[in-house]
Design a protein around this motif. Structure first.
Motif, PDB file in Angstrom:
ATOM      1  N   ASP A  61      49.657  31.544  48.960  1.00  0.00           N
ATOM      2  CA  ASP A  61      49.395  30.617  47.861  1.00  0.00           C
ATOM      3  C   ASP A  61      48.493  31.256  46.809  1.00  0.00           C
ATOM      4  OD1 ASP A  61      50.081  28.029  46.972  1.00  0.00           O
ATOM      5  OD2 ASP A  61      48.047  27.336  47.416  1.00  0.00           O
ATOM      6  N   ILE A  62      47.422  31.908  47.248  1.00  0.00           N
ATOM      7  CA  ILE A  62      46.514  32.582  46.312  1.00  0.00           C
ATOM      8  C   ILE A  62      47.241  33.715  45.598  1.00  0.00           C
ATOM      9  CG2 ILE A  62      44.445  34.023  46.132  1.00  0.00           C
ATOM     10  CD1 ILE A  62      43.241  32.268  48.384  1.00  0.00           C
ATOM     11  N   GLU A  63      48.027  34.494  46.347  1.00  0.00           N
ATOM     12  CA  GLU A  63      48.755  35.601  45.722  1.00  0.00           C
ATOM     13  C   GLU A  63      49.699  35.094  44.634  1.00  0.00           C
ATOM     14  OE1 GLU A  63      51.655  39.392  46.758  1.00  0.00           O
ATOM     15  OE2 GLU A  63      50.909  38.155  48.389  1.00  0.00           O
ATOM     16  N   ARG A  64      50.401  34.024  44.910  1.00  0.00           N
ATOM     17  CA  ARG A  64      51.317  33.458  43.922  1.00  0.00           C
ATOM     18  C   ARG A  64      50.558  33.034  42.663  1.00  0.00           C
ATOM     19  NH1 ARG A  64      53.159  29.761  46.797  1.00  0.00           N
ATOM     20  NH2 ARG A  64      52.012  27.992  45.974  1.00  0.00           N
ATOM     21  N   HIS A  65      49.422  32.364  42.836  1.00  0.00           N
ATOM     22  CA  HIS A  65      48.629  31.924  41.689  1.00  0.00           C
ATOM     23  C   HIS A  65      48.072  33.107  40.897  1.00  0.00           C
ATOM     24  CE1 HIS A  65      48.875  27.977  43.505  1.00  0.00           C
ATOM     25  NE2 HIS A  65      48.527  27.500  42.326  1.00  0.00           N
ATOM     26  N   VAL A  66      47.597  34.129  41.597  1.00  0.00           N
ATOM     27  CA  VAL A  66      47.058  35.313  40.911  1.00  0.00           C
ATOM     28  C   VAL A  66      48.163  36.006  40.115  1.00  0.00           C
ATOM     29  CG1 VAL A  66      46.101  37.635  41.259  1.00  0.00           C
ATOM     30  CG2 VAL A  66      45.121  35.675  42.484  1.00  0.00           C
ATOM     31  N   ARG A  67      49.319  36.182  40.723  1.00  0.00           N
ATOM     32  CA  ARG A  67      50.414  36.859  40.025  1.00  0.00           C
ATOM     33  C   ARG A  67      50.895  36.052  38.819  1.00  0.00           C
ATOM     34  NH1 ARG A  67      51.222  41.543  42.126  1.00  0.00           N
ATOM     35  NH2 ARG A  67      51.195  41.922  44.353  1.00  0.00           N
ATOM     36  N   LEU A  68      50.974  34.741  38.968  1.00  0.00           N
ATOM     37  CA  LEU A  68      51.374  33.904  37.832  1.00  0.00           C
ATOM     38  C   LEU A  68      50.344  33.967  36.709  1.00  0.00           C
ATOM     39  CD1 LEU A  68      52.758  30.734  39.648  1.00  0.00           C
ATOM     40  CD2 LEU A  68      54.061  32.345  38.247  1.00  0.00           C
ATOM     41  N   ARG A  69      49.081  33.925  37.073  1.00  0.00           N
ATOM     42  CA  ARG A  69      48.009  33.891  36.066  1.00  0.00           C
ATOM     43  C   ARG A  69      47.832  35.230  35.359  1.00  0.00           C
ATOM     44  NH1 ARG A  69      43.288  30.459  35.561  1.00  0.00           N
ATOM     45  NH2 ARG A  69      42.684  30.841  33.418  1.00  0.00           N
ATOM     46  N   THR A  70      48.067  36.322  36.065  1.00  0.00           N
ATOM     47  CA  THR A  70      47.827  37.642  35.478  1.00  0.00           C
ATOM     48  C   THR A  70      49.103  38.299  34.975  1.00  0.00           C
ATOM     49  OG1 THR A  70      48.075  38.793  37.591  1.00  0.00           O
ATOM     50  CG2 THR A  70      45.845  38.061  36.991  1.00  0.00           C
ATOM     51  N   GLY A  71      50.226  37.646  35.112  1.00  0.00           N
ATOM     52  CA  GLY A  71      51.476  38.266  34.692  1.00  0.00           C
ATOM     53  C   GLY A  71      51.809  39.487  35.531  1.00  0.00           C
ATOM     54  N   SER A  72      51.404  39.473  36.767  1.00  0.00           N
ATOM     55  CA  SER A  72      51.630  40.581  37.707  1.00  0.00           C
ATOM     56  C   SER A  72      50.986  41.883  37.239  1.00  0.00           C
ATOM     57  CB  SER A  72      53.132  40.776  37.961  1.00  0.00           C
ATOM     58  OG  SER A  72      53.674  39.630  38.556  1.00  0.00           O
ATOM     59  N   GLU A  73      49.867  41.802  36.538  1.00  0.00           N
ATOM     60  CA  GLU A  73      49.163  42.990  36.041  1.00  0.00           C
ATOM     61  C   GLU A  73      48.201  43.598  37.060  1.00  0.00           C
ATOM     62  OE1 GLU A  73      49.493  44.730  33.143  1.00  0.00           O
ATOM     63  OE2 GLU A  73      51.232  43.468  32.767  1.00  0.00           O
ATOM     64  N   ILE A  74      48.101  43.019  38.246  1.00  0.00           N
ATOM     65  CA  ILE A  74      47.248  43.581  39.290  1.00  0.00           C
ATOM     66  C   ILE A  74      48.135  44.436  40.190  1.00  0.00           C
ATOM     67  CG2 ILE A  74      45.598  43.118  41.139  1.00  0.00           C
ATOM     68  CD1 ILE A  74      44.742  41.993  38.386  1.00  0.00           C
ATOM     69  N   GLN A  75      47.908  45.730  40.194  1.00  0.00           N
ATOM     70  CA  GLN A  75      48.693  46.656  41.013  1.00  0.00           C
ATOM     71  C   GLN A  75      48.125  46.698  42.426  1.00  0.00           C
ATOM     72  OE1 GLN A  75      51.480  48.039  39.624  1.00  0.00           O
ATOM     73  NE2 GLN A  75      50.860  46.726  37.918  1.00  0.00           N
ATOM     74  N   GLN A  76      48.998  46.816  43.395  1.00  0.00           N
ATOM     75  CA  GLN A  76      48.614  46.916  44.810  1.00  0.00           C
ATOM     76  C   GLN A  76      47.707  45.754  45.223  1.00  0.00           C
ATOM     77  OE1 GLN A  76      46.903  50.838  45.008  1.00  0.00           O
ATOM     78  NE2 GLN A  76      48.898  51.839  44.950  1.00  0.00           N
TER      79      GLN A  76
END
Length: 73
Positions: free
Chosen positions: A13-28
């Motif tokens: 759930d947290i990963e989904r929210h982080v990816r949505l919020r950052t536009g998948s700009e967090i690598q690894q």
């Protein structure tokens, strides 16, 4: 997010929210959860993305502390 999620579901759930919020700009991106804290790890190119990831994860802490260990290159 609900307050009754199991650690694996909470990570997802947290990963989904982080990816949505950052536009998948967090690598690894790696998220770990234990009884006391949530830890974010990975790399990004801006402090803004790191901050967005922390804010996105904050909603799912369920009483845990947050360690935002995302590096900025």
């Amino acid at each position: 997010m609900t307050d009754t999620l199991e650690p694996k579901s909470l990570v997802e759930d947290i990963e989904r929210h982080v990816r949505l919020r950052t536009g998948s700009e967090i690598q690894q991106l790696r998220i770990t959860v234990d009884e006391e804290r949530v830890v974010l790890e990975g790399c990004t190119t801006t402090f803004y993305n790191k901050q967005l990831a922390g804010h996105a994860a904050h909603k799912g802490l369920q009483g845990r502390s947050l360690a935002n260990n995302i590096c900025v290159n």
